[in-house]
Design a protein around this motif. Structure first.
Motif, short mmCIF file in Angstrom:
data_model
loop_
_atom_site.label_atom_id
_atom_site.label_comp_id
_atom_site.label_asym_id
_atom_site.label_seq_id
_atom_site.Cartn_x
_atom_site.Cartn_y
_atom_site.Cartn_z
N LYS A 188 -3.99 -102.92 32.41
CA LYS A 188 -5.09 -102.23 32.13
C LYS A 188 -5.34 -103.61 30.04
N LEU A 189 -6.42 -103.59 30.51
CA LEU A 189 -7.56 -104.71 28.61
C LEU A 189 -7.07 -103.48 27.85
N GLY A 190 -6.43 -104.45 26.78
CA GLY A 190 -6.50 -104.11 25.08
C GLY A 190 -7.86 -103.61 24.94
N THR A 191 -8.55 -102.06 24.47
CA THR A 191 -9.96 -102.18 23.91
C THR A 191 -9.86 -101.66 22.25
N ARG A 192 -10.45 -101.42 21.49
CA ARG A 192 -10.47 -101.37 20.14
C ARG A 192 -9.81 -99.92 20.01
N GLU A 193 -9.57 -98.75 21.06
CA GLU A 193 -8.61 -98.14 21.16
C GLU A 193 -7.54 -97.78 20.30
N LEU A 194 -7.03 -99.20 20.53
CA LEU A 194 -5.43 -99.79 19.62
C LEU A 194 -5.22 -99.61 18.44
N LEU A 195 -6.86 -100.06 17.86
CA LEU A 195 -6.76 -99.79 16.08
C LEU A 195 -6.30 -98.56 16.28
N TYR A 196 -6.83 -97.52 17.09
CA TYR A 196 -6.86 -96.14 16.62
C TYR A 196 -5.52 -95.75 15.91
N LYS A 197 -4.94 -96.17 17.76
CA LYS A 197 -3.35 -95.68 18.31
C LYS A 197 -2.13 -96.70 17.43
N PHE A 198 -2.39 -97.75 16.36
CA PHE A 198 -1.56 -99.15 16.30
C PHE A 198 -2.48 -98.92 14.51
N PRO A 199 -2.67 -97.79 14.13
CA PRO A 199 -3.25 -98.07 12.95
C PRO A 199 -2.82 -98.95 11.83
N ASP A 200 -1.66 -99.65 11.81
CA ASP A 200 -0.62 -100.12 11.12
C ASP A 200 -0.72 -101.85 11.83
N LEU A 201 -1.50 -102.03 12.18
CA LEU A 201 -1.41 -103.29 13.36
C LEU A 201 -2.40 -104.20 13.39
N THR A 202 -3.55 -103.10 12.65
CA THR A 202 -5.15 -103.56 12.55
C THR A 202 -5.31 -104.95 12.38
N ASP A 203 -5.13 -106.12 11.47
CA ASP A 203 -5.02 -107.25 11.12
C ASP A 203 -4.91 -108.30 12.88
N THR A 204 -3.12 -107.90 13.58
CA THR A 204 -2.73 -108.58 14.18
C THR A 204 -3.45 -107.87 15.43
N ILE A 205 -4.12 -106.40 16.02
CA ILE A 205 -4.77 -106.56 17.19
C ILE A 205 -6.06 -107.28 17.25
#
Length: 211
Positions: A188-205
Motif C-alpha cells: 500500500k502506498l502512503g497518502t495524506r491520510e498519514l498526516l492525520y494518523k500521525f500528526p506529530d510526524l507531519t514534517d517527516t511524512i
C-alpha cells in the motif's frame, strides 16, 4: 568485476529496454544509465528503479485474508469444532535489486505485509525511515560507511510504513529479500491520510508523500 561490465545484452534485450529508457530522465549520469541498462532495471512506482531477480517456485499458505487473493479453506477438527480459515497463498521468498539515484533519490511512503531484508550492494548511503502502528519513528542508514553508522543489512518489519532517501553519493544499489514473497496485493502506498494518523510526524511524512 564492475557491475557495469558484468554482462552484455542481446539485440532483442536492448530493443526491449529502449521502452524503459523513455521513462528515464536525460540528466541521469552516464554511469547510472549504463547500470540501468546492464541490470535491466525498470522505474518503480515507489520511486527509483528495480528488477526482480528471484521468485521462489515454492508456495505457502499464510494466515492473511484477502478477497483478491487465491484462497483455500481448511478444516480444524482438533476440538471437534468446524472452523473454516481463509489463507492466502504466497511464494516463500522473492528478491529484487533496487536503485536510488541523484535524480530519483526518494522511495515514497509504503508498507508491505511481509518482512523485508535490505542488503547494501554498492554506491552511497540510504536513510531508511519507518513508522510503526503506534507512531514510533525510527531512522537507520543502509550503506558501506560502517564508521559513520551505516549497516550492511536492515530488516523492516511487515506492517510498518517506510520511506527511503539517498543521503550520500550519486547512486545507491541494494538488494531486497521479501518473505513471504512480495505481492502487490500486500503493498500500500502512503497518502495524506498519514498526516492525520500521525500528526506529530507531519514534517517527516510530507517529505516522502508521492501525491
Amino acid at each position: 568485476m564492475s557491475i557495469l561490465n558484468s554482462g552484455r545484452l542481446s539485440v532483442s534485450q536492448r530493443e526491449h529496454n529502449s521502452l524503459i529508457w523513455k521513462a528515464i530522465e536525460d540528466d541521469e549520469q552516464l554511469e547510472v544509465k549504463q547500470m540501468i541498462e546492464t541490470l535491466q532495471l525498470q522505474p518503480h512506482m515507489e520511486g527509483g528503479y528495480y528488477a526482480e531477480t528471484f521468485r521462489s517456485p515454492l508456495k505457502l499458505n499464510t494466515s492473511w485474508s484477502s478477497t483478491d487473493a487465491v484462497k483455500k479453506s481448511s478444516l480444524d477438527l482438533a476440538n471437534n469444532d468446524s472452523v473454516v480459515t481463509n489463507t492466502c497463498q504466497r511464494n516463500v521468498c522473492t528478491s529484487i535489486v533496487y536503485l536510488l539515484t541523484k535524480q530519483y533519490p526518494i522511495c515514497y511512503w509504503h508498507k508491505n505485509r511481509s518482512d523485508i531484508i535490505r542488503y547494501f550492494h554498492g554506491g552511497g548511503s540510504v536513510k531508511v525511515i519507518t513508522i510503526d502502528d503506534v507512531g514510533l519513528l525510527q531512522t537507520v542508514r543502509l550503506g558501506g560507511n560502517i564508521e559513520a553508522g551505516d549497516r550492511l543489512q536492515i530488516v523492516t518489519k511487515g506492517g510498518n510504513w517506510e520511506a527511503l532517501m539517498l543521503v550520500d553519493g550519486d547512486w545507491a544499489l541494494q538488494g531486497e529479500a521479501v518473505a513471504p514473497g512480495f505481492d502487490y496485493l500486500d503493498m500500500k502506498l502512503g497518502t495524506r491520510e498519514l498526516l492525520y494518523k500521525f500528526p506529530d510526524l507531519t514534517d517527516t511524512i510530507e517529505l516522502f508523500l508521492k501525491e
